[in-house]
Design a protein around this motif. Structure first.
Motif, PDB file in Angstrom:
ATOM      1  N   MET A 121      14.438  10.866  -1.543  1.00 23.32           N
ATOM      2  CA  MET A 121      14.246   9.585  -0.849  1.00 23.32           C
ATOM      3  C   MET A 121      12.753   9.456  -0.574  1.00 23.32           C
ATOM      4  SD  MET A 121      17.310  10.158   1.899  1.00 23.32           S
ATOM      5  CE  MET A 121      18.992  10.544   1.373  1.00 23.32           C
ATOM      6  N   ARG A 122      12.170   8.289  -0.875  1.00 20.98           N
ATOM      7  CA  ARG A 122      10.737   8.140  -0.689  1.00 20.98           C
ATOM      8  C   ARG A 122      10.360   6.721  -0.260  1.00 20.98           C
ATOM      9  NH1 ARG A 122       7.595   9.439  -5.819  1.00 20.98           N
ATOM     10  NH2 ARG A 122       6.097   8.096  -4.771  1.00 20.98           N
ATOM     11  N   VAL A 123       9.232   6.639   0.433  1.00 19.21           N
ATOM     12  CA  VAL A 123       8.646   5.349   0.775  1.00 19.21           C
ATOM     13  C   VAL A 123       7.779   4.926  -0.402  1.00 19.21           C
ATOM     14  CG1 VAL A 123       7.171   4.083   2.367  1.00 19.21           C
ATOM     15  CG2 VAL A 123       8.600   5.969   3.219  1.00 19.21           C
ATOM     16  N   ASP A 124       8.056   3.765  -0.954  1.00 18.41           N
ATOM     17  CA  ASP A 124       7.282   3.291  -2.102  1.00 18.41           C
ATOM     18  C   ASP A 124       6.068   2.472  -1.668  1.00 18.41           C
ATOM     19  OD1 ASP A 124       9.005   4.417  -4.101  1.00 18.41           O
ATOM     20  OD2 ASP A 124      10.462   2.895  -3.529  1.00 18.41           O
ATOM     21  N   SER A 125       6.220   1.660  -0.629  1.00 17.00           N
ATOM     22  CA  SER A 125       5.075   0.874  -0.158  1.00 17.00           C
ATOM     23  C   SER A 125       5.288   0.404   1.270  1.00 17.00           C
ATOM     24  CB  SER A 125       4.847  -0.345  -1.061  1.00 17.00           C
ATOM     25  OG  SER A 125       5.938  -1.236  -0.955  1.00 17.00           O
ATOM     26  N   VAL A 126       4.182   0.173   1.951  1.00 19.63           N
ATOM     27  CA  VAL A 126       4.184  -0.308   3.336  1.00 19.63           C
ATOM     28  C   VAL A 126       3.188  -1.463   3.406  1.00 19.63           C
ATOM     29  CG1 VAL A 126       3.728   0.297   5.755  1.00 19.63           C
ATOM     30  CG2 VAL A 126       4.627   2.039   4.175  1.00 19.63           C
ATOM     31  N   GLU A 127       3.645  -2.638   3.821  1.00 18.57           N
ATOM     32  CA  GLU A 127       2.768  -3.809   3.951  1.00 18.57           C
ATOM     33  C   GLU A 127       2.887  -4.358   5.361  1.00 18.57           C
ATOM     34  OE1 GLU A 127       1.008  -4.324   1.292  1.00 18.57           O
ATOM     35  OE2 GLU A 127       2.223  -3.185  -0.134  1.00 18.57           O
ATOM     36  N   MET A 140       0.836  -1.196   0.000  1.00 18.68           N
ATOM     37  CA  MET A 140       0.000   0.000   0.000  1.00 18.68           C
ATOM     38  C   MET A 140       0.879   1.257   0.000  1.00 18.68           C
ATOM     39  SD  MET A 140      -3.222  -0.817   2.403  1.00 18.68           S
ATOM     40  CE  MET A 140      -2.449   0.009   3.796  1.00 18.68           C
ATOM     41  N   GLY A 155      13.434   9.752  10.314  1.00 17.36           N
ATOM     42  CA  GLY A 155      14.542   8.801  10.257  1.00 17.36           C
ATOM     43  C   GLY A 155      15.689   9.310   9.406  1.00 17.36           C
ATOM     44  N   CYS A 193       8.792   2.798   9.006  1.00 19.65           N
ATOM     45  CA  CYS A 193       9.177   3.888   8.090  1.00 19.65           C
ATOM     46  C   CYS A 193      10.309   4.732   8.679  1.00 19.65           C
ATOM     47  CB  CYS A 193       7.964   4.753   7.763  1.00 19.65           C
ATOM     48  SG  CYS A 193       6.760   3.899   6.703  1.00 19.65           S
ATOM     49  N   PHE A 194      10.276   4.946   9.991  1.00 18.50           N
ATOM     50  CA  PHE A 194      11.378   5.641  10.671  1.00 18.50           C
ATOM     51  C   PHE A 194      12.683   4.867  10.454  1.00 18.50           C
ATOM     52  CE2 PHE A 194      13.719   6.420  14.779  1.00 18.50           C
ATOM     53  CZ  PHE A 194      13.947   7.774  14.620  1.00 18.50           C
ATOM     54  N   ALA A 198      13.422   2.863   8.019  1.00 20.97           N
ATOM     55  CA  ALA A 198      13.832   3.028   6.613  1.00 20.97           C
ATOM     56  C   ALA A 198      14.540   4.364   6.413  1.00 20.97           C
ATOM     57  CB  ALA A 198      12.616   2.928   5.696  1.00 20.97           C
ATOM     58  N   GLY A 199      13.999   5.398   7.016  1.00 15.78           N
ATOM     59  CA  GLY A 199      14.614   6.714   6.892  1.00 15.78           C
ATOM     60  C   GLY A 199      16.019   6.743   7.477  1.00 15.78           C
ATOM     61  N   ILE A 200      16.188   6.120   8.627  1.00 15.73           N
ATOM     62  CA  ILE A 200      17.525   6.080   9.245  1.00 15.73           C
ATOM     63  C   ILE A 200      18.536   5.486   8.270  1.00 15.73           C
ATOM     64  CG2 ILE A 200      18.943   5.001  11.041  1.00 15.73           C
ATOM     65  CD1 ILE A 200      16.457   5.053  12.867  1.00 15.73           C
ATOM     66  N   PHE A 236      18.468   5.355   5.021  1.00 15.91           N
ATOM     67  CA  PHE A 236      18.763   6.250   3.898  1.00 15.91           C
ATOM     68  C   PHE A 236      19.675   7.410   4.310  1.00 15.91           C
ATOM     69  CE2 PHE A 236      15.684   4.117   1.304  1.00 15.91           C
ATOM     70  CZ  PHE A 236      16.247   4.255   0.049  1.00 15.91           C
ATOM     71  N   CYS A 262       7.344   9.983   9.539  1.00 17.41           N
ATOM     72  CA  CYS A 262       8.310   9.195  10.311  1.00 17.41           C
ATOM     73  C   CYS A 262       9.531   8.846   9.470  1.00 17.41           C
ATOM     74  CB  CYS A 262       7.637   7.933  10.845  1.00 17.41           C
ATOM     75  SG  CYS A 262       6.434   8.284  12.150  1.00 17.41           S
ATOM     76  N   PHE A 263       9.325   8.592   8.196  1.00 19.34           N
ATOM     77  CA  PHE A 263      10.449   8.356   7.274  1.00 19.34           C
ATOM     78  C   PHE A 263      11.350   9.585   7.243  1.00 19.34           C
ATOM     79  CE2 PHE A 263      12.004   8.377   2.735  1.00 19.34           C
ATOM     80  CZ  PHE A 263      12.773   7.222   2.787  1.00 19.34           C
ATOM     81  N   ALA A 306      11.600   1.340   0.073  1.00 18.03           N
ATOM     82  CA  ALA A 306      11.930   2.756  -0.085  1.00 18.03           C
ATOM     83  C   ALA A 306      13.023   2.875  -1.132  1.00 18.03           C
ATOM     84  CB  ALA A 306      12.374   3.352   1.238  1.00 18.03           C
TER      85      ALA A 306
END
Lengths: 115, 115, 115, 115
Positions: B108-114, A1, A14, B10-11, B13-15, B17, A10-11, B97
């Motif tokens: 930098m982006r989040v592409d999907s979260v499942e 999703m 991070g 997501c946090f 993932a950001g760390i 990146f 939150c991303f 991501a």
């Protein structure tokens, strides 16, 4: 999703923590230079998008204890020597995050998320 | 409010990146050294908690174009010269991501979260 | 042959320049944060052995020109955006060294050696 | 006085050591990722001018001992975990330099200068 706005916020939080840590880890630091480094780290990270505020506290007592047990009169900045707090403001969502030692590991965590 | 598991994922993932970018930005790089740097970045970041996989593609064509227009035969790694994809696996939540250029900015982006 | 004292003093000068550049290259910087970064870099490097003084000048005009042509309102610190001067004092030998752009390359050089 | 060629060669050697240390200090590392990091560091630094060869030995025994006493299964690269040797070839002058622990301090030194 697809991610939600709070997940993206939150991303972003991070990203700032990873940036802060790995840009500045290894910097030569001592109690006489820690104040200028705190300010520079805060202002550098606040340049990044969605970063409302950063507070860095370099732990002079921990630094002094480290220097007391070694030959050089400076050391390299690492997680043991700083506490960090950060506010991210991303499309109306506010994230508070922080870094502090958790046993022997510099733990970065999300403290709260408000949409 | 306290963060949810997907928000924490997501946090994380950001760390990764922020770490990847600011640990390795500035590294001297050329088409002859880019393959070893890709592998080292991938394996370094995969050491971090919850990081299931990292793929780094250093863009040799972009590097070659940069070198073509300058006096030195190497340059410094920056976002223009790499694409990154990452999978985070955090307490049953999977985050994809990526980083790629968005105009002139390494986004930098989040592409999907499942979950 | 074993190195002479002036040769070792020049080696020490080189270490400080490589440290300065690769510790801080990639730092998010803008005209509003450049002053604190200058001070922090100077004080960080002055912690290192034999480093008598460091002067960092982040070039706000060059920064402003860079920001004028891009979408983000900060950039990453690199050699194009700073001039550096340094004095090393090593066992009675004084070395002056500096970094400035030489065409498109940030050239580090020894300006003088006095024993 | 103006620097001599051997003094400039030693300055170049110092630049490479400061670069190597402060570009890569802080990199997440474990025994499973140390081999790729060694190769990437060597090839990255060999891009720099006048750098004939670099040999990096990440000390897996020292890494393993560090991991044995902590909660995480990786650590950050620092001077305790690597030995480095380097040859600089600058305008006919050959400099050998190395880094290894000297007590608790990662000592960088010029081993020999041949014009």
């Amino acid at each position: 999703m697809d991610p939600t706005t709070p997940q993206e916020a939150c991303f972003e939080a991070g990203i700032k923590f990873g940036t802060l840590y790995h840009q500045f880890a290894g910097t030569p630091v001592s109690p006489t230079s820690s104040a200028s480094l705190e300010t520079a780290i805060e202002e550098a990270i606040e340049n990044q998008p969605f970063c409302a505020s950063v507070t860095v506290d370099i732990l002079d007592d921990a630094l002094a204890a480290e220097l007391d047990g070694q030959s050089a009169d400076y050391t390299e900045l690492t997680g043991r020597f700083m506490d960090v707090e950060m506010d991210i403001d991303y499309e109306g969502c506010r994230v508070r995050a922080s870094m502090a030692m958790d046993g022997d590991y510099p733990r970065m965590r999300v403290d709260s998320v408000e949409s």
